[in-house]
Design a protein around this motif. Sequence first.
Motif: not given
Length: 83
Positions: A44-59
């Motif tokens: 997967f890919a996502v463009s133009d994500v703002p700079v920052g720290t994220y917690t990403v998750g899935t199952e």
Amino acid sequence: MPPVPRCQARIYGIIKRDPVETPFSYAETYGDKGHPHPLYGEHFAVSDVPVGTYTVGTEIEGKKVFRKITVEEGKLTWVVFKP
């Protein structure tokens, strides 16, 4: 031997301001229908994500899996999910 089918999954935790009328709430992996870039082999890919720290998750296999990522200006951010 036929290729192993890839399950499609949703990736949560990425925030994007646009478009306002349909807020971005998750990304979906390509599953069997998508084609990863030949050099990256991504799912997967996502463009133009703002700079920052994220917690990403899935199952994965019924277990919630989270990763902390930092998006930097002009750089590719890579995340690997494993159960």
